[in-house]
Design a protein around this motif. Structure first.
Motif, mmCIF file in Angstrom:
data_model
loop_
_atom_site.group_PDB
_atom_site.id
_atom_site.type_symbol
_atom_site.label_atom_id
_atom_site.label_comp_id
_atom_site.label_asym_id
_atom_site.label_seq_id
_atom_site.Cartn_x
_atom_site.Cartn_y
_atom_site.Cartn_z
ATOM 1 N N ARG A 17 3.547 2.173 -1.533
ATOM 2 C CA ARG A 17 2.144 1.757 -1.527
ATOM 3 C C ARG A 17 1.734 1.242 -2.910
ATOM 4 O O ARG A 17 1.086 0.212 -3.033
ATOM 5 C CB ARG A 17 1.257 2.926 -1.099
ATOM 6 N N SER A 32 6.643 6.867 0.562
ATOM 7 C CA SER A 32 5.471 6.108 0.997
ATOM 8 C C SER A 32 4.519 5.847 -0.165
ATOM 9 O O SER A 32 3.976 4.749 -0.300
ATOM 10 C CB SER A 32 4.736 6.857 2.117
ATOM 11 N N LEU A 81 1.233 -2.900 -3.433
ATOM 12 C CA LEU A 81 -0.200 -3.140 -3.274
ATOM 13 C C LEU A 81 -0.579 -4.528 -3.777
ATOM 14 O O LEU A 81 -0.309 -4.878 -4.918
ATOM 15 C CB LEU A 81 -1.001 -2.089 -4.043
ATOM 16 N N SER A 129 -3.831 3.334 4.870
ATOM 17 C CA SER A 129 -2.497 3.606 4.333
ATOM 18 C C SER A 129 -2.344 5.055 3.891
ATOM 19 O O SER A 129 -1.222 5.537 3.742
ATOM 20 C CB SER A 129 -2.182 2.662 3.177
#
Length: 201
Positions: free
Chosen positions: A95, A91, A99, A114
């Motif tokens: 991310r 994750s 982004l 998030s």
């Protein structure tokens, strides 16, 4: 991706043998059969590995190359604590890779979500946000035009240092959203100032 079993590969190899008496008149000898079986098993293994490699090109499913993703993305970074689970590491990599920065309150709200935080963004603009009456002159005059506040609604239990506390007492003790603060400071426009507030518990 299409993969084949060892038996299917063996059938293909047999069909590719050249014709002639050297091959036993169409029957595969035990020695040649063993050789083809070995090749077929290896081809099947390679097929499976190529299919597994397809999982490694996406940080959401990477396992063997997850360390390479983290190294290339600079993880863990000062704003991202080292995750202790595979899913947490995946994750964090996704991310950082995916982004797409923005400058709207919605972007910062989603960025906070998030990593598990619920926030409300306040802008010091007389047409946008409510604010303390004592700030009317400053805000109306534009002095706070580039200041915005993040109210963190679920930062956990923590206490502030108070007047009279012993020397050396930490300013904030507990589960305050320090990783969120770091993340938003890194993502904010450089000319703005962001301040954080936490509801009294």
């Amino acid at each position: 991706m299409v993969t084949y079993t060892a038996a299917q590969y063996r059938d293909q190899l047999v069909s590719l043998l050249p014709p002639g008496a050297a091959w036993g008149g169409g029957a595969v000898s035990p020695t040649l059969g063993a050789l083809l079986e070995g090749w077929s098993a290896e081809f099947e293994r390679l097929d499976l590995r190529v299919e597994q490699l397809g999982e490694e090109v996406d940080p959401r499913t990477a396992y063997e190359l997850l360390g390479d993703w983290e190294r290339n993305l600079g993880l863990p970074d000062p704003c991202t604590a080292a995750a202790t689970t595979i899913s947490g590491r995946q994750s964090a990599a996704l991310r950082k890779l995916a982004l797409q920065a923005g400058q709207t309150p919605a972007f910062y709200t989603e960025l906070a979500a998030s990593i598990g935080f619920e926030v409300v963004i306040h802008e010091f603009d007389p047409d946008v946000d409510a604010y303390d009456a004592s700030l009317t002159a400053l805000i109306g005059g534009g002095a706070w035009r580039y200041v915005w506040r993040v109210e963190v609604l679920n930062a956990g239990d923590f206490t502030y240092a108070r007047i009279g506390d012993a020397v050396g007492t930490r300013l904030v003790e507990g589960d305050a959203a320090l990783d969120l603060e770091c993340l938003l400071h890194a993502a904010k426009p450089a000319h703005t100032v962001v301040i954080f507030s936490y509801p009294e518990t």
